[in-house]
Design a protein around this motif. Structure first.
Motif, PDB file in Angstrom:
ATOM      1  N   GLY A 110      23.994 -21.902  -6.813  1.00 11.93           N
ATOM      2  CA  GLY A 110      23.705 -23.330  -6.667  1.00 11.93           C
ATOM      3  C   GLY A 110      24.816 -24.013  -5.902  1.00 11.93           C
ATOM      4  N   GLY A 111      24.700 -25.320  -5.742  1.00 11.25           N
ATOM      5  CA  GLY A 111      25.765 -26.087  -5.106  1.00 11.25           C
ATOM      6  C   GLY A 111      25.860 -25.871  -3.610  1.00 11.25           C
ATOM      7  N   ASP A 112      25.136 -24.946  -3.051  1.00  9.70           N
ATOM      8  CA  ASP A 112      25.161 -24.771  -1.604  1.00  9.70           C
ATOM      9  C   ASP A 112      23.814 -25.221  -1.031  1.00  9.70           C
ATOM     10  N   GLN A 113      23.545 -24.788   0.193  1.00  7.65           N
ATOM     11  CA  GLN A 113      22.354 -25.313   0.847  1.00  7.65           C
ATOM     12  C   GLN A 113      21.308 -24.240   1.084  1.00  7.65           C
ATOM     13  N   GLN A 114      21.315 -23.180   0.298  1.00  4.10           N
ATOM     14  CA  GLN A 114      20.427 -22.074   0.625  1.00  4.10           C
ATOM     15  C   GLN A 114      18.956 -22.429   0.457  1.00  4.10           C
ATOM     16  N   VAL A 115      18.207 -22.070   1.481  1.00  2.00           N
ATOM     17  CA  VAL A 115      16.769 -22.309   1.492  1.00  2.00           C
ATOM     18  C   VAL A 115      16.097 -21.060   0.931  1.00  2.00           C
ATOM     19  N   LYS A 116      15.125 -21.263   0.060  1.00  2.00           N
ATOM     20  CA  LYS A 116      14.461 -20.113  -0.556  1.00  2.00           C
ATOM     21  C   LYS A 116      13.662 -19.340   0.495  1.00  2.00           C
ATOM     22  N   GLN A 117      13.757 -18.032   0.462  1.00  2.00           N
ATOM     23  CA  GLN A 117      13.086 -17.193   1.464  1.00  2.00           C
ATOM     24  C   GLN A 117      12.189 -16.170   0.792  1.00  2.00           C
ATOM     25  N   ASP A 118      10.996 -15.963   1.350  1.00  2.00           N
ATOM     26  CA  ASP A 118      10.145 -14.866   0.890  1.00  2.00           C
ATOM     27  C   ASP A 118      10.507 -13.614   1.679  1.00  2.00           C
ATOM     28  N   VAL A 119      10.638 -12.506   0.967  1.00  2.00           N
ATOM     29  CA  VAL A 119      11.020 -11.258   1.644  1.00  2.00           C
ATOM     30  C   VAL A 119       9.753 -10.531   2.114  1.00  2.00           C
ATOM     31  N   ALA A 120       9.687 -10.221   3.413  1.00  2.00           N
ATOM     32  CA  ALA A 120       8.515  -9.516   3.956  1.00  2.00           C
ATOM     33  C   ALA A 120       8.492  -8.076   3.450  1.00  2.00           C
ATOM     34  N   GLN A 121       7.286  -7.545   3.268  1.00  2.00           N
ATOM     35  CA  GLN A 121       7.148  -6.171   2.744  1.00  2.00           C
ATOM     36  C   GLN A 121       6.696  -5.225   3.857  1.00  2.00           C
ATOM     37  N   ASN A 122       7.055  -3.957   3.714  1.00  2.00           N
ATOM     38  CA  ASN A 122       6.611  -2.883   4.638  1.00  2.00           C
ATOM     39  C   ASN A 122       6.835  -3.225   6.110  1.00  2.00           C
ATOM     40  N   VAL A 123       8.011  -3.727   6.420  1.00  2.00           N
ATOM     41  CA  VAL A 123       8.295  -4.094   7.814  1.00  2.00           C
ATOM     42  C   VAL A 123       8.629  -2.836   8.618  1.00  2.00           C
ATOM     43  N   GLN A 124       8.079  -2.770   9.806  1.00  2.00           N
ATOM     44  CA  GLN A 124       8.416  -1.664  10.713  1.00  2.00           C
ATOM     45  C   GLN A 124       8.876  -2.259  12.036  1.00  2.00           C
ATOM     46  N   VAL A 125       9.935  -1.696  12.604  1.00  2.00           N
ATOM     47  CA  VAL A 125      10.327  -2.082  13.961  1.00  2.00           C
ATOM     48  C   VAL A 125      10.484  -0.782  14.745  1.00  2.00           C
ATOM     49  N   GLN A 126       9.382  -0.346  15.326  1.00  2.00           N
ATOM     50  CA  GLN A 126       9.345   0.942  16.034  1.00  2.00           C
ATOM     51  C   GLN A 126      10.356   0.972  17.174  1.00  2.00           C
ATOM     52  N   GLY A 127      11.160   2.025  17.208  1.00  2.00           N
ATOM     53  CA  GLY A 127      12.057   2.235  18.343  1.00  2.00           C
ATOM     54  C   GLY A 127      13.302   1.378  18.324  1.00  2.00           C
ATOM     55  N   SER A 128      13.681   0.846  17.145  1.00  2.00           N
ATOM     56  CA  SER A 128      14.909   0.057  17.062  1.00  2.00           C
ATOM     57  C   SER A 128      16.004   0.832  16.328  1.00  2.00           C
ATOM     58  N   PRO A 129      17.010   1.300  17.055  1.00  2.00           N
ATOM     59  CA  PRO A 129      18.101   2.036  16.396  1.00  2.00           C
ATOM     60  C   PRO A 129      18.842   1.159  15.379  1.00  2.00           C
ATOM     61  N   THR A 130      18.951  -0.132  15.661  1.00  2.00           N
ATOM     62  CA  THR A 130      19.653  -1.024  14.728  1.00  2.00           C
ATOM     63  C   THR A 130      18.874  -1.148  13.419  1.00  2.00           C
ATOM     64  N   PHE A 131      17.558  -1.300  13.553  1.00  5.82           N
ATOM     65  CA  PHE A 131      16.729  -1.428  12.344  1.00  5.82           C
ATOM     66  C   PHE A 131      16.786  -0.132  11.535  1.00  5.82           C
ATOM     67  N   ASP A 132      16.750   1.006  12.216  1.00  6.73           N
ATOM     68  CA  ASP A 132      16.870   2.300  11.516  1.00  6.73           C
ATOM     69  C   ASP A 132      18.177   2.363  10.726  1.00  6.73           C
ATOM     70  N   ARG A 133      19.249   1.885  11.362  1.00 10.14           N
ATOM     71  CA  ARG A 133      20.564   1.903  10.696  1.00 10.14           C
ATOM     72  C   ARG A 133      20.554   0.985   9.469  1.00 10.14           C
ATOM     73  N   ALA A 145      15.254 -11.764   5.781  1.00 15.48           N
ATOM     74  CA  ALA A 145      14.105 -11.739   4.873  1.00 15.48           C
ATOM     75  C   ALA A 145      12.851 -11.266   5.598  1.00 15.48           C
ATOM     76  N   GLN A 146      12.674 -11.725   6.835  1.00 12.68           N
ATOM     77  CA  GLN A 146      11.493 -11.325   7.605  1.00 12.68           C
ATOM     78  C   GLN A 146      11.578  -9.868   8.066  1.00 12.68           C
ATOM     79  N   LEU A 147      12.795  -9.323   8.059  1.00 14.76           N
ATOM     80  CA  LEU A 147      12.944  -7.895   8.385  1.00 14.76           C
ATOM     81  C   LEU A 147      12.803  -7.032   7.124  1.00 14.76           C
ATOM     82  N   GLY A 148      12.611  -7.699   5.995  1.00 15.26           N
ATOM     83  CA  GLY A 148      12.355  -6.957   4.761  1.00 15.26           C
ATOM     84  C   GLY A 148      13.563  -6.787   3.858  1.00 15.26           C
ATOM     85  N   PHE A 149      14.624  -7.524   4.110  1.00 17.14           N
ATOM     86  CA  PHE A 149      15.831  -7.423   3.278  1.00 17.14           C
ATOM     87  C   PHE A 149      15.988  -8.690   2.447  1.00 17.14           C
ATOM     88  N   ASP A 150      16.382  -8.502   1.200  1.00 18.40           N
ATOM     89  CA  ASP A 150      16.546  -9.649   0.317  1.00 18.40           C
ATOM     90  C   ASP A 150      17.831 -10.395   0.692  1.00 18.40           C
TER      91      ASP A 150
END
Ligand code: GLU
Length: 299
Positions: A31-54, A95-100
């Motif tokens: 609390g006390g900060d400005q964080q906006v609530k985010q829904d975490v996306a499920q089963n996200v895939q980013v084909q061919g992204s070495p960064t996402f794989d990492r 969150a949209q990449l599937g991470f909390d």
């Protein structure tokens, strides 16, 4: 010793100011900060992204940010929590990449001058910190976005009357951050004499110098300067005549086109779906200013 003490006071004042203005939302940790609530996306895939794989392999996201820019990227020295517009954009992307965003983000403060290296060596998965998209930087890193449009401006002491814009800086001591586009502009346009240019790693160091009357003006993006002015409104003010365009991008590995495309999708959806506005209103918009999300540039 004295400068250190002053800085601590400034930092404490900044966190107090944020605590006073930044009413925490339900569901945000601490609390006390400005964080906006985010829904975490499920089963996200980013084909061919070495960064996402990492990121998937680590089960975490490492995000490069600023830690001393109130309203944009700021670390509360007491709670260690990050807040601001850039932080919320970074959290939304995670969150949209599937991470909390509450449990799977590691923030890494990286100053302006070290960004390209931190991104290209993989020290961070992506970077969100008042990072202007430009051709020179594109030689080393990739950019999703822009997600915000800022402009270079000046911060002066409240009692100053003779600095009225970029053409009144001759003979004045002007401070900015190493490796930034504003310091580059001061130099390339000769806005003041070389001996009057002062550089630090962080803008907060420039602001301290301004308060200590060691320099006459701090120059960087208006969005950053407004955050400092809000924390010390009796002592400093923003001149308010922006003289450049600074489109903020999400920095990422230059060749990771798949992740760039995916983050561009996320930013476009945030703009059309109202998420961008929700983030803006909870952070930069608190001062009463308004802004629109710029059009994403898929180069
Ligand atoms: N947006 C400018 C830049 O990317 C100034 C702010 C900063 O240094 O982060 O250089």
């Amino acid at each position: 010793m004295r400068a250190k003490k002053m800085r601590l006071v400034t930092v404490l004042a900044a966190s107090l100011a944020l605590a006073l203005t930044g009413c925490g939302r339900e569901g945000s940790p601490g609390g006390g900060d400005q964080q906006v609530k985010q829904d975490v996306a499920q089963n996200v895939q980013v084909q061919g992204s070495p960064t996402f794989d990492r990121m998937k392999q680590k089960g975490r996201v490492t995000i490069g940010v600023k830690e001393d820019q109130p309203g944009l990227g700021f670390r509360d020295p007491v709670t260690n929590e990050y807040s601001g517009f850039d932080i919320e954009i970074a959290r939304h992307i995670a969150a949209q990449l599937g991470f909390d965003p509450n449990t799977q983000i590691d923030y890494k403060p990286i100053p302006s001058t070290a960004r390209e290296q931190a991104i290209s060596t993989g020290e961070v998965d992506y970077y969100v910190g008042t990072y202007t998209i430009n051709a020179k930087r594109k030689e080393q890193v990739g950019f999703a976005g822009p997600y915000y449009m800022a402009g270079q401006d000046l911060l002066v002491r409240s009692d100053n009357t003779d600095i009225t814009g970029k053409d009144s800086l001759k003979g004045k001591k002007v401070c900015s951050a190493t490796g930034s586009t504003p310091i580059q502009k001061v130099k390339s346009e000769g806005l003041t004499e070389p001996q009057n240019i002062v550089e630090f790693q962080r803008y907060s160091e420039c602001v301290q110098q301004l308060l200590d009357r060691q320099i006459d003006a701090v120059t960087t993006d208006d969005a950053i300067l407004k955050g400092y002015a809000a924390q010390d409104p009796d002592k400093v003010k923003v001149v308010g005549k922006p003289f450049s365009e600074e489109p903020y991008g999400v920095g990422l590995s230059r060749d990771d086109n798949a992740l760039r495309g995916k983050i561009n999708d996320i930013l476009e959806q945030a703009a059309s779906g109202g998420e961008w506005k929700r983030i803006y209103d909870a952070t930069l918009g608190k001062s009463g200013s308004t802004a629109e999300p710029p059009k994403v540039d898929r180069y």
